[in-house]
Every structure is written in C-alpha cells, then in structure tokens.
Design an enzyme around this catalytic site. Structure first.
Site, mmCIF file in Angstrom:
data_model
loop_
_atom_site.group_PDB
_atom_site.id
_atom_site.type_symbol
_atom_site.label_atom_id
_atom_site.label_comp_id
_atom_site.label_asym_id
_atom_site.label_seq_id
_atom_site.Cartn_x
_atom_site.Cartn_y
_atom_site.Cartn_z
ATOM 1 N N GLY A 8 0.701 -0.957 0.248
ATOM 2 C CA GLY A 8 -0.245 -0.117 0.215
ATOM 3 C C GLY A 8 1.305 1.426 0.219
ATOM 4 N N GLY A 10 0.221 4.723 -0.388
ATOM 5 C CA GLY A 10 -1.052 5.352 -0.873
ATOM 6 C C GLY A 10 -0.078 6.840 0.222
ATOM 7 N N GLY A 13 1.387 4.701 3.501
ATOM 8 C CA GLY A 13 3.051 3.654 3.119
ATOM 9 C C GLY A 13 3.207 4.471 2.986
ATOM 10 N N ARG A 87 -20.503 -1.095 6.900
ATOM 11 C CA ARG A 87 -19.173 -1.454 7.330
ATOM 12 C C ARG A 87 -18.579 -3.179 7.393
ATOM 13 N NH1 ARG A 87 -16.748 1.817 11.627
ATOM 14 N NH2 ARG A 87 -18.532 3.582 12.107
ATOM 15 N N ASN A 119 -7.444 -0.306 9.012
ATOM 16 C CA ASN A 119 -8.248 -0.689 9.239
ATOM 17 C C ASN A 119 -10.028 -1.246 9.090
ATOM 18 O OD1 ASN A 119 -8.052 0.806 12.069
ATOM 19 N ND2 ASN A 119 -7.909 3.450 10.394
ATOM 20 N N ARG A 150 -1.207 10.777 20.491
ATOM 21 C CA ARG A 150 -1.760 12.310 20.562
ATOM 22 C C ARG A 150 -1.923 12.939 21.818
ATOM 23 N NH1 ARG A 150 -5.610 9.096 15.887
ATOM 24 N NH2 ARG A 150 -4.592 9.815 13.958
ATOM 25 N N HIS A 174 -8.545 0.174 18.727
ATOM 26 C CA HIS A 174 -8.504 1.561 17.908
ATOM 27 C C HIS A 174 -9.668 1.830 17.552
ATOM 28 C CE1 HIS A 174 -6.200 4.332 15.916
ATOM 29 N NE2 HIS A 174 -6.744 4.096 14.951
HETATM 30 N N1 APR Z 1 -2.926 -4.059 -3.212
HETATM 31 C C1 APR Z 1 -2.108 -3.479 -2.664
HETATM 32 N N2 APR Z 1 -2.127 -2.494 -2.687
HETATM 33 C C2 APR Z 1 -3.568 -1.760 -2.536
HETATM 34 C C3 APR Z 1 -4.476 -3.096 -3.109
HETATM 35 C C4 APR Z 1 -4.094 -4.462 -3.188
HETATM 36 N N3 APR Z 1 -4.965 -5.163 -3.156
HETATM 37 N N4 APR Z 1 -6.019 -2.803 -3.173
HETATM 38 C C5 APR Z 1 -5.154 -0.613 -2.695
HETATM 39 N N5 APR Z 1 -4.452 -0.353 -2.920
HETATM 40 C C6 APR Z 1 -3.171 0.370 -2.339
HETATM 41 C C7 APR Z 1 -4.426 1.568 -2.842
HETATM 42 O O1 APR Z 1 -4.356 1.424 -4.386
HETATM 43 C C8 APR Z 1 -3.684 3.039 -1.762
HETATM 44 O O2 APR Z 1 -2.667 3.575 -2.462
HETATM 45 O O3 APR Z 1 -3.472 1.390 -1.084
HETATM 46 C C9 APR Z 1 -3.479 2.290 -0.054
HETATM 47 C C10 APR Z 1 -4.099 2.575 0.770
HETATM 48 O O4 APR Z 1 -3.666 4.398 0.756
HETATM 49 P P1 APR Z 1 -4.819 5.773 0.748
HETATM 50 O O5 APR Z 1 -5.572 5.500 0.042
HETATM 51 O O6 APR Z 1 -3.849 7.027 0.576
HETATM 52 O O7 APR Z 1 -5.482 5.312 1.829
HETATM 53 P P2 APR Z 1 -3.640 5.760 3.780
HETATM 54 O O8 APR Z 1 -3.929 6.650 4.355
HETATM 55 O O9 APR Z 1 -2.515 6.155 2.899
HETATM 56 O O10 APR Z 1 -4.219 5.055 4.550
HETATM 57 C C11 APR Z 1 -4.435 3.325 4.743
HETATM 58 O O11 APR Z 1 -4.244 2.681 6.910
HETATM 59 O O12 APR Z 1 -4.533 3.828 8.497
HETATM 60 C C12 APR Z 1 -4.936 3.130 8.254
HETATM 61 O O13 APR Z 1 -7.159 3.541 8.219
HETATM 62 C C13 APR Z 1 -6.256 3.331 7.617
HETATM 63 O O14 APR Z 1 -6.890 1.771 6.731
HETATM 64 C C14 APR Z 1 -6.537 3.163 5.858
HETATM 65 C C15 APR Z 1 -4.419 2.400 5.351
#
Ligand code: APR
Length: 311
Positions: A8, A10, A13, A87, A119, A150, A174
């Site tokens: 991930g 995002g 990550g 959910r 989450n 926090r 959490h």
């Molecule tokens: N394989 C790999 N990556 C994936 C997959 C998958 N099958 N499905 C989704 N993703 C990637 C998305 O493409 C995205 O880049 O996971 C990433 C999630 O990043 P964001 O949407 O930016 O979310 P983020 O704020 O990083 O949060 C990620 O961490 O704290 C928790 O609640 C939050 O569950 C959430 C997670």
C-alpha cells in the site's frame, strides 16, 4: 542493510517509507495495485537520498517478487469507507486486500515480521495472523503508539511541557472505546491527574478518543498519515535494533487480561523476535469496565469478519 516492504503506497505507506529512508533504517520496497504510482514515488524518494546523504535503496513496484527476504512487512493497503458502503462491506473488501497482501509477501519472505495498519486495525491484524498461520510474535497491529502520541501531543499543547517529558498510555481497541489510562500517565513522574484539573484531563481524553475523526473532518478527503506512519517506524526500529521497547500495540490475546482469541491494544515488548512479551497492568474497577467495553466492541468486529471471510 535490512529490508522492509510496505504494501500500500498511499499516504500512510509512502510517508512511512519517507521516514524510514530518512533514518537509513532499511532498504524499502513499496508495493501497490496502482500501476506506475509506487514506481514513481519510489524513484522520487531514491532521488532525494543523495541530498540527505542516505544510502537506503527505495523502489516501488506492482510485483510481490521484489519484496523477497524482507525482515519486516508493513501492511497499509486498503480502501477507505465510501458513501453507501456499509461497515461490513468495508470489512470484506479490506479483508480481501490485506489477506492477499499477507499471503503474497509471506511467500517471498517466510521469516518476516508483519506490522498491520489497515483499519479496522485489530481485526485486520487478527485476519493476518489467521491467514498466515504465523505465531503471534510475528503479527503486530499498530495503534496504541499512535493513540498515546495523540494524547501526549494534547497534554503538551495544554501544559507547554516538552513532549519528551509526557508519558501517556492508551490501550484497548483502536476506536472510540479506546482506553486512555490517566492513572498510569505522567509528566516527568508527576501523575497527570495531579498536574491537570479533572475537567482539562477529561477534555484531553475525549479528544484522544476522537483523534482520528478530528483529522478526517479537517482533511475532508483521506485520514491521518503522519502520526500513524511514524508509529509504525518506531515499531520497525524497535524490532530491527532488538530494543526491547515497551509500547502499546495490538497483540493476539491468549488469556492475558482475561481475553482470548482476539487482537487488542496492550503494552508489549518489541524486539528482534517481534512482539516478545505482553506486559500485564493492574487495573482498578473503572479501568476494568472501560477495557471490557472496548474488548466487546473489537470482538464484535472479529465476529463480523468470521461470518464474512473463511480462514
Ligand atoms: N494491493 C496493494 N495495494 C492496494 C490494494 C491491493 N490489493 N488495494 C488498495 N491498495 C492501495 C491503494 O491503491 C492505495 O494506494 O492501498 C493504498 C491505501 O492508501 P490511501 O488510500 O492513501 O490510504 P492511507 O491513508 O494510506 O490509509 C491506509 O491505513 O491507517 C490506515 O485507516 C487507514 O486503512 C487505512 C490504511
């Protein structure tokens, strides 16, 4: 150099990769389903390394083969809840994503320690342990460090004291039912309950419980990522350096605190073996009630998962 793979790429990550690379703690592999994005972020970060004089190698990829021989795997892949999504829908979708990420990385890194951030956190850590069949030492959920940080930040804002002097302990699931332990929290050894008025302390506890939501409301799109990613960097560092660091994390309960077959936020010792020990606190009656309420809420999500996913 150690190797950490982050599934991930995002906000959370890639920010974790950023902090880890800056501290030269490991070579990093960012994996995501989106084509090009992890490659772009990885290359961009690699190009920053000469400026800060760090030799961490950073790459992004869509291919799990690149994660081979990682010491630590951090799972942040998932989707956020969208309008109209229940959910349970979110639970099912993220369970599929996290389950696949865990099994794919395990194939290439059979000795890795897993840190789960996606989450609903406690339940995704539970799923990861059940799917991978790893011992509980090697699957840890991140949450308690974040929730405690926090609370520490809010106490620092209120008192003007250095964050380094402020020690707060937030346990439990959490979610809104988390358990901020004001009796165990202190400022340079002075109990928080003596330092702050009951009203101020209560306001801080409430703000801590809603800490994630406060950021979501401000950002409008997306959720917190600086503090969550920094929390998982602290966990990774403690593991790689075998620090025996005691911090609150989500761990698999096997009778501790009267809880069984579930993940829950408790103080643990992090070292080279992962979650090496669960530390038992003595609770008073009020704390026991809060703890039980939070556990019931996490257990409910675990049960929902079990009815949706086979493992
Ligand atoms: N394989 C790999 N990556 C994936 C997959 C998958 N099958 N499905 C989704 N993703 C990637 C998305 O493409 C995205 O880049 O996971 C990433 C999630 O990043 P964001 O949407 O930016 O979310 P983020 O704020 O990083 O949060 C990620 O961490 O704290 C928790 O609640 C939050 O569950 C959430 C997670």
């Amino acid at each position: 150099m150690n190797k950490i793979s982050i599934i991930g790429a995002g906000m959370t990550g890639s920010t974790a990769a950023h902090w880890l690379a800056e501290r030269e703690l490991a070579d990093l592999v960012l994996v995501d389903v989106v084509e090009g994005m992890p490659q772009g972020k990885g290359l961009d970060m690699a190009e920053a390394m000469p400026i800060i004089g760090r030799d961490a190698k950073v790459i992004g990829t869509n291919d799990y083969a690149a994660t081979r021989d990682s010491e630590i795997v951090i799972i942040t892949a998932g989707v956020a809840r969208k309008p109209g999504m229940s959910r349970d829908d979110l639970l099912k979708t993220n369970a599929e994503i996290v389950g696949k990420a865990a099994l794919e990385t395990l194939k290439h890194s059979p000795n890795a320690i897993f840190v789960v951030l996606t989450n609903p956190l406690d339940t995704m850590a539970y799923l990861t342990m059940k799917m991978t069949k790893l011992p509980r030492e090697r699957v840890i959920g991140q949450a308690g460090i974040l929730d405690s940080a926090r609370m520490r930040a809010f106490v620092a804002m209120e008192t003007g004291v250095s964050v380094e002097n402020i020690h707060c302990y937030v346990l439990g699931g959490h979610g809104d039912e988390m358990v901020p332990l004001t009796r165990h929290s202190n400022i340079a050894g002075i109990p928080l309950r003596e330092y702050l008025s009951a009203d101020k302390l209560e306001a801080i506890v409430n703000r801590t419980r809603k800490g994630g939501g406060e950021i979501v409301n401000l950002l409008k799109t997306g959720s917190a990522y600086y503090a969550p990613s920094m929390a998982c960097v602290q966990m990774a560092e403690a593991i790689l350096k075998d620090k025996k660091l005691i911090v609150p994390c989500a761990a698999y309960m096997d009778g501790e605190y009267g809880l069984k077959d579930m993940y829950f936020g408790v103080p643990v010792m992090l070292g080279g073996g992962g979650m090496e020990r669960i530390i038992q606190y003595d609770f008073d009656e009020e704390e026991k009630v809060m703890f039980a309420k939070s556990a019931a809420s996490v257990k409910e999500t675990h049960e929902a998962l079990k009815s949706l996913v086979k493992f």
